[in-house]
Structures are given as structure tokens and as C-alpha cells.
Design an enzyme around this catalytic site. Sequence first.
Site, PDB file in Angstrom:
ATOM      1  N   LYS A 181       0.860  -1.181   0.000  1.00  0.00           N
ATOM      2  CA  LYS A 181       0.000   0.000   0.000  1.00  0.00           C
ATOM      3  C   LYS A 181       0.894   1.226   0.000  1.00  0.00           C
ATOM      4  CE  LYS A 181      -3.547   2.457   2.590  1.00  0.00           C
ATOM      5  NZ  LYS A 181      -4.500   2.430   3.690  1.00  0.00           N
ATOM      6  N   LYS A 233      -2.281  -1.616  -3.780  1.00  0.00           N
ATOM      7  CA  LYS A 233      -3.138  -0.436  -3.736  1.00  0.00           C
ATOM      8  C   LYS A 233      -2.296   0.822  -3.853  1.00  0.00           C
ATOM      9  CE  LYS A 233      -6.005   1.903  -0.398  1.00  0.00           C
ATOM     10  NZ  LYS A 233      -6.487   1.966   0.939  1.00  0.00           N
TER      11      LYS A 233
HETATM   12  C1  PBG Z   1      -7.093   3.479   5.683  1.00  0.00           C
HETATM   13  C2  PBG Z   1      -7.546   3.401   4.277  1.00  0.00           C
HETATM   14  C3  PBG Z   1      -7.428   4.387   3.293  1.00  0.00           C
HETATM   15  C4  PBG Z   1      -8.028   3.871   2.149  1.00  0.00           C
HETATM   16  C5  PBG Z   1      -8.485   2.599   2.459  1.00  0.00           C
HETATM   17  N1  PBG Z   1      -8.166   2.316   3.778  1.00  0.00           N
HETATM   18  C6  PBG Z   1      -6.907   5.771   3.399  1.00  0.00           C
HETATM   19  C7  PBG Z   1      -5.460   5.994   3.646  1.00  0.00           C
HETATM   20  O1  PBG Z   1      -4.653   5.073   3.758  1.00  0.00           O
HETATM   21  O2  PBG Z   1      -5.111   7.172   3.757  1.00  0.00           O
HETATM   22  C8  PBG Z   1      -8.148   4.560   0.849  1.00  0.00           C
HETATM   23  C9  PBG Z   1      -9.147   3.961  -0.094  1.00  0.00           C
HETATM   24  C10 PBG Z   1      -9.482   4.830  -1.255  1.00  0.00           C
HETATM   25  O3  PBG Z   1      -8.837   5.870  -1.508  1.00  0.00           O
HETATM   26  O4  PBG Z   1     -10.425   4.472  -1.970  1.00  0.00           O
HETATM   27  N2  PBG Z   1      -8.118   2.980   6.537  1.00  0.00           N
END
Ligand code: PBG
Length: 313
Positions: A181, A233
Site C-alpha cells: 500500500k 493499492k
Molecule cells: C485506511 C484506508 C485508506 C483507504 C483505504 N483504507 C486511506 C489511507 O490510507 O489514507 C483509501 C481507499 C481509497 O482511496 O479508496 N483505513
Amino acid sequence: MRALVRQTHLHPGDLVLPMFVSQSASEPMPIVSMPGVQQHSHDSLRRAAEQALQAGVGGLMVFGVPDQRDATGTGADDPEGVLNTALRNLRSDLGADTVIMADLCLDEFTDHGHCGVLGSDGGVDNDATLQRYAQMAVAQAAAGADVVAPSGMMDGQVRVIRGALDAVGRHDVSILAYTAKYASAFYGPFREAVDSTFTGNRSTYQQDIANRTEALRELRLDQAEGADMVMVKPALAYLDVLSDVARHSDLPVAAYHVSGEYAQIEAAAQRGWLDREATVLESLISIRRAGAHFILTYYAQYAAQLLNRRDSW
Ligand code: PBG
């Protein structure tokens, strides 16, 4: 002939719909930067989940938007908290008809908006956060999640969550690891979706956007720690990473087509600058072609409905 020799297929069941449920909403509230996506009330979430299932989506990923936040995110593992209540409702409505996934992270529940608890130096305390994730996993399993999805990128999160679930006899609950991520600007609209108060950055725990091989290191760690599925992601800007992970993983691989990717298509489609239907399907096919077995996308229901009307893909 084209159908006969096509190498990549896309089915409604490959798509997982992320959904937002708000504690304080009494009706669905639009999210301005994600046209067509709502913060649901508890009731509208249940109705929307039924509709998504009717379209044939393969699963639901639920995010909670609490109305109270604090330093340690106590709402996250409160059985009466917004997310756990929603999971219980969906489990009672849907039984085993779909895969119910829960976002396992503290950022929606903390007043500072970080994915973990803070240490005395003001930075995120990795190991203190793991204890909170363990409590959250047990609460989400009790509320009815089939899959918990740790999205905080803390080191050791999969190992600690697996241990906590096994210790309460929940060997049946799976872990979808956010393996690679990245600290991405494409999460921008999501911050609106969860009413985030966050102002800093997550570069001390999410991956550097410039790095490729460390995704494979994260994959090895998550596999060794007991992940059941791994995820990359965002999706479209990281297809090289997704392809690497898919090639090296013997676990199912997911990709998250995130909020900013959705917003880009919507903004252009609303102006008539892109053909929404064609662009959505091309995006999702490309993510599958790069190696994703399934895709989290805000277009899950829309794309499922398109696919249901076609002969094949
Ligand atoms: C954190 C989380 C995020 C997203 C999913 N889980 C935000 C981040 O890491 O700042 C982003 C998902 C998206 O942008 O669709 N709980």
C-alpha cells in the site's frame, strides 16, 4: 473469434464493493468528490448491500464513519461502534450469501486521523498499534466479518491479528493483507468519504511511491505471517507492482481501484470527456490482466450490471 482467444475475463463475482456507513447519518449522504458514492445510514447500508448482491458482486468491504473520535480510536473495537454494528446487521441480513469484509484500521476512529496510536514523540507507535489491531480483529470477527483487512501498513500486523483470532478460536476468519500500500495522493477523495481530520502524511508507514522491489519483501513477510489474500493499492498507477506480486504470490491477489481513480473517471465522464462505460471496463480488465484475481472498486455494482448485460467478457 475474439471471445475464443481472449486471455482475460471479468465477472461480477470478481468485484468487491467498498461501502461507507456513518453513525450520524439518517439517510444516505452524498460524497462530493465521489459522485454516486454515499455515506450510508445503517438502514440504507443494508438496502444497498442487498442491491449489490443482486447485481452479483463477489463481496463487500465495509468502512465505518463514527461521530466520536479519540486518541486511541476506542470506537473501533466497541461492539456498539458504527462498524461493528453494521457488520452485525449485514451478517444477520445476508447470512453466508456473500463475503463480508471489514476495514481494520484506526484512522477512521482516531481524532488525529493516523492509522495507529501515537507515541510520546508524536509519531505512530507501531507496536502499541498492533495491540489495538488485535482487539479490533476479535471485535470484527465477533460482529460477523468473514475477512478482516488490515490497511494500516504496520509492521507485523498480519502476525498479531492471526494470533489474536486463533486465540479466540476464530481460525475461520481470513486476513486480506494490504501488502503493498503506497503513500498515494489517489486516496484524496476517501478522506472526504470518512470525514477525515487528517492533515499530515503516512510516509512513515505506507510505501514510497518510487519503490518497486520492496513490495516483494512485503509479500514475503505477509505470506510468512499468515495472510490468506494479499493486495496492491492503488491499482492503475501500480500495475507493475501488481504484476510482480501476482507472479510471486501463491495466495489470491487483490487490487484496490481507489477513490481517486474513481473520481478521475467520474470527473471526465460528467463532462463528456471520457466514455464512462468503456473507461470503467477497460480499467478493470487492465487490473485483471496485470494479475489481480479480484478488485475492490467503487464501480463494483455498476460494472457488474454492465457485465450482466453483455454476452461475455
Ligand atoms: C485506511 C484506508 C485508506 C483507504 C483505504 N483504507 C486511506 C489511507 O490510507 O489514507 C483509501 C481507499 C481509497 O482511496 O479508496 N483505513
